[in-house]
Write an enzyme that holds these catalytic residues in place. Structure first.
Site, PDB file in Angstrom:
ATOM      1  N   GLU A   1       0.829  -1.215   0.000  1.00  0.00           N
ATOM      2  CA  GLU A   1       0.000   0.000   0.000  1.00  0.00           C
ATOM      3  C   GLU A   1       0.862   1.264   0.000  1.00  0.00           C
ATOM      4  O   GLU A   1       0.539   2.238  -0.659  1.00  0.00           O
ATOM      5  CB  GLU A   1      -0.948   0.012   1.205  1.00  0.00           C
ATOM      6  CG  GLU A   1      -2.075  -1.001   1.126  1.00  0.00           C
ATOM      7  CD  GLU A   1      -3.022  -0.761  -0.053  1.00  0.00           C
ATOM      8  OE1 GLU A   1      -3.047   0.349  -0.604  1.00  0.00           O
ATOM      9  OE2 GLU A   1      -3.712  -1.711  -0.439  1.00  0.00           O
TER      10      GLU A   1
ATOM     11  N   TYR B   1      -6.853   6.019   4.453  1.00  0.00           N
ATOM     12  CA  TYR B   1      -6.984   5.042   3.369  1.00  0.00           C
ATOM     13  C   TYR B   1      -6.138   3.793   3.655  1.00  0.00           C
ATOM     14  O   TYR B   1      -6.631   2.662   3.590  1.00  0.00           O
ATOM     15  CB  TYR B   1      -6.583   5.671   2.012  1.00  0.00           C
ATOM     16  CG  TYR B   1      -6.264   4.594   1.033  1.00  0.00           C
ATOM     17  CD1 TYR B   1      -7.299   3.876   0.444  1.00  0.00           C
ATOM     18  CD2 TYR B   1      -4.950   4.211   0.772  1.00  0.00           C
ATOM     19  CE1 TYR B   1      -7.032   2.809  -0.397  1.00  0.00           C
ATOM     20  CE2 TYR B   1      -4.669   3.152  -0.061  1.00  0.00           C
ATOM     21  CZ  TYR B   1      -5.709   2.457  -0.641  1.00  0.00           C
ATOM     22  OH  TYR B   1      -5.438   1.396  -1.443  1.00  0.00           O
TER      23      TYR B   1
ATOM     24  N   ASP C   1      -9.876   5.663  -1.907  1.00  0.00           N
ATOM     25  CA  ASP C   1      -8.802   6.328  -2.654  1.00  0.00           C
ATOM     26  C   ASP C   1      -9.418   7.064  -3.843  1.00  0.00           C
ATOM     27  O   ASP C   1     -10.645   7.094  -4.001  1.00  0.00           O
ATOM     28  CB  ASP C   1      -7.726   5.313  -3.091  1.00  0.00           C
ATOM     29  CG  ASP C   1      -8.227   4.367  -4.179  1.00  0.00           C
ATOM     30  OD1 ASP C   1      -9.437   4.378  -4.482  1.00  0.00           O
ATOM     31  OD2 ASP C   1      -7.392   3.629  -4.738  1.00  0.00           O
TER      32      ASP C   1
END
Ligand code: SF4
Length: 251
Positions: free
Chosen positions: A34, A117, A135
């Site tokens: 991520e 997020y 996102d």
């Protein structure tokens, strides 16, 4: 809502890209992927992901390495604060969470470099917590699907997007659902020329039904750019070039 969620999950099963971080539920690996993907395209990120995991296979390997070594592995990806923050977060996990990746959304938010997020992505994929990961791709899909014209940058808009996302994720496998929505935004409901005529959600889509696909999401207001003038020295002596290491907030 339920029909939209189910349709999305079926679409995801048939269309998802085989990505290495989709093969694992390990929070450490998901976190690495991520952070890499925050400012990097998927194709470019895959090799860096393998390289990073190979060098630093777990939180202890990352925390025990000097930060210079972490930056070396990161070299070429840019936005180096991401690597520095990860190194710092690895220390936080060891010192504050006994070396175990925190499993609660609120605890994940305490880690350096982890915003809402990323915390939601880790919480949902690794720990099955129904926290929607919003996102840019997801904001675009939700804006078109539900006709949301508010900006997600403003509190009012953010609340509306969150409510819709929470309603969609209810009773679904959270990690898979979040990935499905993001993948749908990346591959189907793209910023320009989305393929609406081949879209499984067209019957539910406000923007498509009302011919507003090009109007939604509402464009961001332009940030005023500031020109800066910088003087620098290029010092070469014989076959050597002088290099000075960047300090905090330097260029
Ligand atoms: Fe996106 Fe078009 Fe599908 Fe609506 S119909 S969700 S705008 S691709």
């Amino acid at each position: 809502m339920l029909k939209i969620s189910k349709t999305l999950l079926t679409w995801y099963e048939q269309n998802k890209r085989p990505l290495p971080w989709r093969e694992t539920n390990n929070p450490y690996s998901i976190w690495i992927s991520e952070i890499i993907l925050q400012q990097t395209r998927v194709n470019q990120g895959i090799n860096y992901y393998y390289r990073f995991i190979k060098h630093f296979p777990d939180i202890y390997a990352l925390a025990n390495a000097p930060v210079e070594e972490v930056l070396k592995i990161w070299q070429g990806l840019g936005y180096y604060s991401r690597a520095r923050n990860m190194h710092c977060a690895a220390h936080q996990i060891i010192n504050n969470f006994e070396g175990k990746f925190p499993a609660r959304f609120q605890d994940l938010l305490k880690l350096k470099g982890v915003g809402e997020y990323t915390a939601a992505a880790i919480a949902s994929i690794a720990f099955h917590i129904p926290e929607p990961a919003l996102d840019g791709n997801v904001y675009r899909v939700l804006s078109r699907l539900f006709g949301i014209a508010e900006s997600p940058q403003k509190a009012k808009g953010k609340k509306i997007f969150k409510q819709k996302a929470f309603a969609l994720i209810q009773n679904q496998p959270p990690g898979i659902f979040n990935q499905a929505l993001m993948e749908f935004g990346a591959l189907q409901c793209m910023p320009k020329n989305p393929d609406c005529h081949q879209c499984v959600l067209q019957n539910y889509c406000f923007a498509f039904q009302n011919k507003l696909v090009t109007e939604l999401p509402v464009k961001k207001t332009k940030i005023n750019q500031r020109l800066r003038y910088i003087t620098f020295l290029y010092i070469q002596y014989q076959n050597k070039i002088f290099i000075e290491q960047r300090k905090k907030n330097d260029i």
